[in-house]
Scaffold this active site. Structure first.
Site, PDB file in Angstrom:
ATOM      1  N   GLU A 326       0.808  -1.230   0.000  1.00  0.00           N
ATOM      2  CA  GLU A 326       0.000   0.000   0.000  1.00  0.00           C
ATOM      3  C   GLU A 326       0.840   1.278   0.000  1.00  0.00           C
ATOM      4  OE1 GLU A 326      -3.961  -1.380   2.394  1.00  0.00           O
ATOM      5  OE2 GLU A 326      -2.224  -0.942   3.606  1.00  0.00           O
TER       6      GLU A 326
HETATM    7  C1  TNX Z   1      -4.473  -3.787   4.840  1.00  0.00           C
HETATM    8  S1  TNX Z   1      -3.029  -5.981   3.967  1.00  0.00           S
HETATM    9  C2  TNX Z   1      -3.168  -3.617   5.279  1.00  0.00           C
HETATM   10  C3  TNX Z   1      -2.948  -3.235   6.673  1.00  0.00           C
HETATM   11  C4  TNX Z   1      -4.224  -3.062   7.434  1.00  0.00           C
HETATM   12  C5  TNX Z   1      -5.188  -4.140   7.051  1.00  0.00           C
HETATM   13  C6  TNX Z   1      -6.455  -4.135   7.843  1.00  0.00           C
HETATM   14  C7  TNX Z   1      -1.835  -5.135   4.041  1.00  0.00           C
HETATM   15  C8  TNX Z   1      -0.631  -5.701   3.523  1.00  0.00           C
HETATM   16  N1  TNX Z   1      -2.036  -3.921   4.556  1.00  0.00           N
HETATM   17  O1  TNX Z   1      -2.172  -2.068   6.712  1.00  0.00           O
HETATM   18  O2  TNX Z   1      -3.939  -3.141   8.783  1.00  0.00           O
HETATM   19  O3  TNX Z   1      -5.494  -3.999   5.697  1.00  0.00           O
HETATM   20  O4  TNX Z   1      -7.233  -5.243   7.578  1.00  0.00           O
END
Ligand code: TNX
Length: 508
Positions: A326
């Protein structure tokens, strides 16, 4: 038939006075070889049964000794038996190099139990099976009156995947070493062999790094974490102690420091890690994708190298997770530049890098890619850990009615949703031989304490453990729900909170 025989036996050993008094509660009945979680590869019941008694002892030598001690320590409190570990005994643990890796063979005869494996980790897998074959009262902390019967037969077992992981997020909410140990105790029962610790994110920094002391001084302080409710951090000594505690249970810790996104906490402590040098405000909300290290600044790489070097030095396991998810605030070209410089740093300090699936864009030669985003395809020729958010994320709510705790951005995940998918066939673009294993991540935006952790993890963690361990030929929801239902009383006895899913026939 076997049940009737058992009941008759317990009557025979009753003191005479019992005949004139109300019938006592019958001794808990033995489990069945078919009740084990995760399902073993091959099970052959024989119909005989073994009884652990006051006279029992555990035979082991050499490298089998620590596993024998672990077994004895788990059996002594409830049985009250001495269970000496010595050269001979009716429960024998033996290393045999003709058995590979984590596999084990368990032979339960009328007079003895033989557990054989190629490695101590394999023996420990057999020990976890053995624990589940004893009556649930075996988990009590004080002496219980029970017939300690183990159903007879043979189990030949081995894992489907080498990697069976659980992840706990210590960044959004810090969980104390005792809480992490409690989680380790529970997950190790289901043959989970890796614990991935998410140690830094936008809301907090949870691991001591000597060369950048403000990371924890500022971003591990009270008031950090989501809603300011999750301060705290692991000193190096506390981290090492956790690593040892996990290793004693045959679990390897994988530390993660997320980069180049999810770094707000680092930038609050060190504003020079932003492109403009201006300190961002501390964040206690749950937004994602807004922070980024600055790919064009040299200090970025000094920071990454210092963190990776110190993490590698305190981590005996072979893997370092460097995040990479992300990074929406990092321009794509910068992201690739950053990862191409940073992934080799893990190698430089002797570790294999793992990154979330976005690192696939940076040609991560020799790295391991962790699939999470079920809405995005993944193409890679590297090994893959499979943890699709829509099935393997333990922080998704079970349904919209489940009480506070959990998120639902990837949908809701009932126990059957977590169970009914095949990690070997989930990714159409990745050949099955590249699947390294599965992981059940638990993000802690909504978690506060062990009860919160356990409510979301159990029983779904066991579904993921079975996907990682059991051959696909054993995959059967009907069987799984029965076995989980029968396991419920064990969690209740242990004080482990779990979700009493309406889809499971609970045995209490
Ligand atoms: C996505 S999945 C994220 C996390 C959050 C999560 C909550 C991923 C690699 N990153 O930063 O905590 O969703 O479900």
């Amino acid at each position: 038939m076997r049940l009737a025989t058992l009941a008759a036996t317990s009557l025979l050993v009753l003191p005479l006075a019992a005949c004139t008094e109300p019938a006592p509660t019958p001794a808990p009945l033995a489990r069945s070889l078919a009740s084990v979680l995760p399902a073993p590869a091959r099970v052959t019941p024989s119909g005989v049964r073994f009884e652990l008694t006051e006279a029992s002892g555990i035979a082991a030598e050499g490298d089998a000794l620590p596993v024998a001690e672990l077994l004895a320590a788990t059996l002594r409190p409830a049985t009250g038996f001495r269970l000496p570990v010595a050269a001979t005994g009716d429960v024998a643990l033996r290393l045999d190099t003709s058995i590979a890796g984590e596999a084990y063979r368990l032979d339960v005869g009328e007079d003895r139990v033989d557990l054989t494996a190629g490695t101590p980790a394999g023996l420990n897998n057999g020990v976890q099976t053995l624990r589940q074959l004893l009556p649930a009262a075996i988990d009590a902390g004080t002496v219980q009156q029970a017939a300690w019967i183990i159903p007879g037969g043979r189990i030949d077992d081995e894992p489907r995947y080498a990697y069976r992981g659980a992840m706990l997020d210590l960044a959004r909410h810090f969980h104390t070493p005792d809480e992490v140990k409690r989680y380790i105790d529970q997950i190790s029962r289901f043959k989970i062999n890796y614990l991935h610790l998410h140690l830094a994110d936008d809301q907090g920094w949870r691991i001591q790094i000597d060369s950048w002391p403000e990371l924890t001084a500022v971003s591990g302080a009270p008031g950090t974490g989501v809603d300011g409710a999750g301060g705290g951090y692991l000193t190096k000594a506390a981290y090492r102690d956790l690593v040892t505690y996990a290793a004693d249970r045959y679990i390897t810790v994988i530390p993660e420091v997320d980069m180049p996104g999810h770094v707000n906490a680092a930038q609050v402590a060190y504003p020079e890690l932003t492109c403009d040098g201006v300190a961002p405000r501390q964040r206690t909300d749950t937004a994602v994708g807004y922070s980024s290290l600055c790919a064009g600044k040299e200090i970025t790489y000094r920071f990454a190298e210092d963190v990776i070097r110190e993490l590698a030095a305190m981590t005996p396991g072979p893997y370092l997770h460097i995040g990479g998810d992300e990074a929406r605030a990092t321009p794509h070209a910068d992201y690739v530049t950053f990862q191409k410089r940073v992934m080799p740093l893990a190698r430089k300090y002797g570790k294999i890098p793992i990154g979330w699936q976005e690192i696939a864009a940076a040609e991560p030669e020799g790295a391991i890619v962790q699939y999470w985003n079920h809405t995005e395809p993944l193409t890679t020729n590297q090994r893959v850990i499979v943890s699709p958010a829509s099935q393997a994320y333990l922080d998704m709510q079970y349904d919209r009615q489940t009480p506070a705790g959990g998120m639902n951005w990837a949908g809701t995940t009932e126990v059957d949703d977590a169970y009914d998918w095949n990690p070997g066939a989930r990714l159409k673009t990745v050949p099955p031989e590249l699947i390294f294993g599965v992981e059940a991540p638990l993000w802690s935006e909504t978690l506060r304490d062990s009860a919160d952790i356990e409510f979301l993890a159990f029983p779904r963690l066991v579904a993921i453990a079975e996907l990682g361990w059991s051959p696909w030929s054993t995959h059967d929801w009907e069987s799984f729900r029965q076995r989980i239902g029968a396991y419920g009383p064990q969690w209740t006895r242990l004080g482990v909170r779990f979700y009493e899913s309406p889809k499971i026939p609970w045995g209490h």
